[in-house]
Design an enzyme around this catalytic site. Structure first.
Site, mmCIF file in Angstrom:
data_model
loop_
_atom_site.group_PDB
_atom_site.id
_atom_site.type_symbol
_atom_site.label_atom_id
_atom_site.label_comp_id
_atom_site.label_asym_id
_atom_site.label_seq_id
_atom_site.Cartn_x
_atom_site.Cartn_y
_atom_site.Cartn_z
ATOM 1 C CG HIS A 97 20.115 2.631 75.435
ATOM 2 N ND1 HIS A 97 19.971 0.957 74.838
ATOM 3 C CD2 HIS A 97 18.942 2.322 77.060
ATOM 4 C CE1 HIS A 97 18.934 0.086 75.048
ATOM 5 N NE2 HIS A 97 19.010 0.512 76.486
ATOM 6 C CB CYS A 140 33.039 21.442 81.088
ATOM 7 S SG CYS A 140 31.460 21.290 80.379
ATOM 8 N N GLY A 183 11.487 -3.277 65.963
ATOM 9 C CA GLY A 183 12.243 -3.429 65.771
ATOM 10 C C GLY A 183 12.981 -4.078 67.385
ATOM 11 C CB SER A 198 16.074 -8.982 70.480
ATOM 12 O OG SER A 198 16.380 -8.502 71.757
ATOM 13 C CG ASN A 214 11.177 -8.257 65.813
ATOM 14 O OD1 ASN A 214 12.431 -8.008 65.262
ATOM 15 N ND2 ASN A 214 11.338 -8.142 66.817
#
Length: 235
Positions: free
Chosen positions: A111, A138, A178, A180, A204
């Site tokens: 991610h 940049c 951890g 879902s 979990n």
């Protein structure tokens, strides 16, 4: 546990960071609760109001910078240092850098990372914990106004997916910590690993929706349960 595993894949989600205080971002008074996802985590929002999106991540960055790893992260370090596997890889959904701070290796941030910025003009990625603004230049191509947090927004492709697919198909131990089990494609990683012969184990605080795909279920805080599990593996 007496069986030896040559290739281990560890999938981590927000739950492993909770004991480091980062669960507060999703709590009632957390930072995420002050903003709509549509306003801060979509490419459309960024195109519409990049400064607003940058402000959100500028506010988030110092908190993640201060956060420290917990015993679950340290247990992974111990596993990577002491267990005689050919490779132990971490696939994380978290944008924090707690794995790095703990000394973990072979980390794939699917991610993105809170401390990375990507230039939409040249593709250059650089690290910073400082504030970033919509009109910044940049440092690589020197074009203004093209910097974006290197966070995978909703609707964008996850990072490292080809590599992750290879890791999953070749692992013989898959640990989910951890997460879902409802957000795809990460929720489907266990199915790939299991179909390819891996032993699967989840850590979990409660039973997950895809629990039937796991051979073993360990309920409780990862900072307590994961160190014990690692001790078992190292016997």
């Amino acid at each position: 546990m007496t069986e030896k595993y040559k290739n281990i894949v560890i999938l981590t989600g927000a739950g492993i960071s909770a004991e480091s205080g980062l669960s507060t971002f999703r709590a009632e008074n957390g930072l995420w609760n002050k903003h709509r996802v549509e306003d801060v985590a979509t490419i459309e929002a960024f195109e519409r109001n990049p400064e607003y999106v940058h402000d959100f991540y500028n506010e988030l960055r110092p908190e993640l910078y201060k956060a420290q790893p917990n015993p679950a992260h340290s247990a992974i370090t111990l596993l990577q240092d002491k267990y005689p596997a050919d490779k132990i890889s971490i696939v994380t959904q978290n944008v924090d850098t707690l794995h790095e701070k703990a000394g973990n290796k072979n980390i794939y941030h699917i991610h993105g990372q809170i401390n990375q910025i990507v230039c939409l003009n040249c593709g250059h990625i650089f690290e910073t914990w400082n504030d970033v603004h919509a009109d910044d230049v940049c440092p690589h191509c020197h074009i203004q106004g093209m910097l974006k947090p290197n966070i995978v927004f909703f609707g964008e492709n996850l990072l490292y997916m080809e590599k992750v697919d290879t890791l999953l198909k070749n692992c013989n131990l898959f640990l989910s910590i951890g997460t879902s089990g409802v957000v795809y494609p990460a929720a489907g990683f266990v199915q790939i690993a299991k179909m390819c012969g891996a032993y699967t184990c989840e850590f979990n605080m409660e039973t997950t929706s895809n629990n039937y795909l796991f051979d073993r279920h360990i309920i409780g805080p990862a900072g307590t349960t994961l160190p014990k599990f690692v001790e078992e593996l190292l016997i």
